[in-house]
Design an enzyme around this catalytic site. Structure first.
Site, PDB file in Angstrom:
ATOM      1  N   GLU A  40      10.037  -8.341 -39.343  1.00 24.10           N
ATOM      2  CA  GLU A  40      11.355  -7.751 -39.085  1.00 24.10           C
ATOM      3  C   GLU A  40      12.449  -8.737 -39.507  1.00 24.10           C
ATOM      4  O   GLU A  40      12.299  -9.950 -39.363  1.00 24.10           O
ATOM      5  CB  GLU A  40      11.493  -7.446 -37.592  1.00 24.10           C
ATOM      6  CG  GLU A  40      12.839  -6.834 -37.211  1.00 24.10           C
ATOM      7  CD  GLU A  40      13.025  -6.672 -35.714  1.00 24.10           C
ATOM      8  OE1 GLU A  40      13.780  -5.785 -35.315  1.00 24.10           O
ATOM      9  OE2 GLU A  40      12.404  -7.446 -34.936  1.00 24.10           O
ATOM     10  N   LYS A 112      14.828   1.631 -37.433  1.00 17.99           N
ATOM     11  CA  LYS A 112      14.343   1.352 -36.077  1.00 17.99           C
ATOM     12  C   LYS A 112      14.992   2.288 -35.062  1.00 17.99           C
ATOM     13  O   LYS A 112      16.220   2.386 -34.974  1.00 17.99           O
ATOM     14  CB  LYS A 112      14.654  -0.106 -35.737  1.00 17.99           C
ATOM     15  CG  LYS A 112      14.117  -0.600 -34.405  1.00 17.99           C
ATOM     16  CD  LYS A 112      14.430  -2.084 -34.278  1.00 17.99           C
ATOM     17  CE  LYS A 112      13.896  -2.692 -32.996  1.00 17.99           C
ATOM     18  NZ  LYS A 112      14.238  -4.128 -32.910  1.00 17.99           N
ATOM     19  N   CYS A 153       9.311  -3.785 -34.090  1.00 18.20           N
ATOM     20  CA  CYS A 153       9.554  -4.634 -32.927  1.00 18.20           C
ATOM     21  C   CYS A 153       9.593  -3.877 -31.599  1.00 18.20           C
ATOM     22  O   CYS A 153       8.553  -3.506 -31.075  1.00 18.20           O
ATOM     23  CB  CYS A 153      10.821  -5.464 -33.148  1.00 18.20           C
ATOM     24  SG  CYS A 153      10.890  -6.966 -32.110  1.00 18.20           S
TER      25      CYS A 153
END
Length: 277
Positions: A40, A112, A153
């Site tokens: 990330e 995300k 994440c």
């Protein structure tokens, strides 16, 4: 399928970060990787929201995206870019994953969905929503060896996202991260193994590690976990590269042995029983 992983301590200079990543992908492709996974925020990692906004670029100008598309095409290797800070033209940035094909084309993008806003006991404060707009769509991409699902994440803590990817046919789920040290020490391995077991998928988690130029410290321990929950590889806490071979037949075997994905049923609203005050 041979998966390459890159573990980085990404800094504040996008051009230097791009060059380092491209060199790592080149080495892994030379060693025989079919696809390379990066962490990330691998092009620019900065928790200073004003500086991040000033240095982030649009897709067409991002040096990391350009460099990795070039090395993918030259080496004929796929690249799963964990994420980049991308200027979208709106008020905020996108925390965006890319999957690059062996011809250098962009096969998939994923923004995300779950943003990390938290105050940690050690005094660290994170407000990802101050810089980024959440995504709204799940993404998978069909590659020669199978289907790859995308997460980033903090998405790790939302099992329904991974279950949806698995039901859509993901053999492998990319779970790049820049995990903090306190949460990494407490939860990283157990959550990665849980997501693999629940979905009967391989989980590949390329991670940031070490002390970064913006002052944060990340946990590292890039992982490859098989569909039965076994950790096939752990990169520890130093930057570097690794290659792991995956037997994708394990996906079908794990899902046949524990068919929870097909047994899942919609749940009713909980009923709270008891008459006490």
């Amino acid at each position: 399928m041979k998966a390459g992983l890159v573990q980085t301590t990404t800094g504040l200079d996008p051009s230097r970060n791009a060059a380092d990543l491209a060199a790592a992908v080149d080495r892994l492709a030379e060693a025989g990787a079919d696809i390379v996974f990066t962490p990330e925020m691998c092009g620019l990692l900065d928790r200073n929201s004003k500086r991040l906004a000033a240095n982030a670029m649009a897709e067409e100008d991002d040096p990391t995206l350009a460099a990795l598309r070039t090395v993918a095409r030259e080496r004929q290797v796929a690249v799963s870019i964990g994420s980049l800070a991308i200027r979208t033209g709106g008020g905020k940035l996108a925390n965006r994953s890319f999957v690059i094909g062996p011809d250098g084309s962009i096969l998939a993008r994923y923004d995300k969905i779950h943003l990390f806003d938290v105050d940690l006991p050690n005094g660290d404060r994170y407000r990802e929503s101050a810089s980024f707009e959440p995504g709204a769509d799940l993404r998978l991409v069909q590659l020669d060896w199978g289907r790859l699902g995308l997460a980033i994440c903090y998405d790790l803590r939302f099992p329904h996202l991974h279950a949806a990817l698995a039901r859509a046919g993901a053999h492998v789920i990319a779970q790049p991260a820049a995990f903090t040290v306190p949460t990494g020490e407490a939860h990283w391995h157990v959550l990665m193994r849980a997501r693999a077991i629940e979905t009967g998928s391989f989980i590949i988690a390329a991670a940031q590690t070490g002390l970064h130029e913006d002052g944060r410290e990340t946990y590292g321990h890039s992982l490859v976990v098989d569909p039965w929950g076994h950790v096939l590889f752990d990169m520890g806490d130093r930057p570097g590269e690794a290659m792991v071979g995956l037997d994708l037949a394990r996906v079908e075997d794990a899902r046949a042995r524990i068919p929870n994905l097909t047994h899942s049923r919609p749940l009713p609203q909980p009923v709270i029983a008891g008459g006490g005050r």
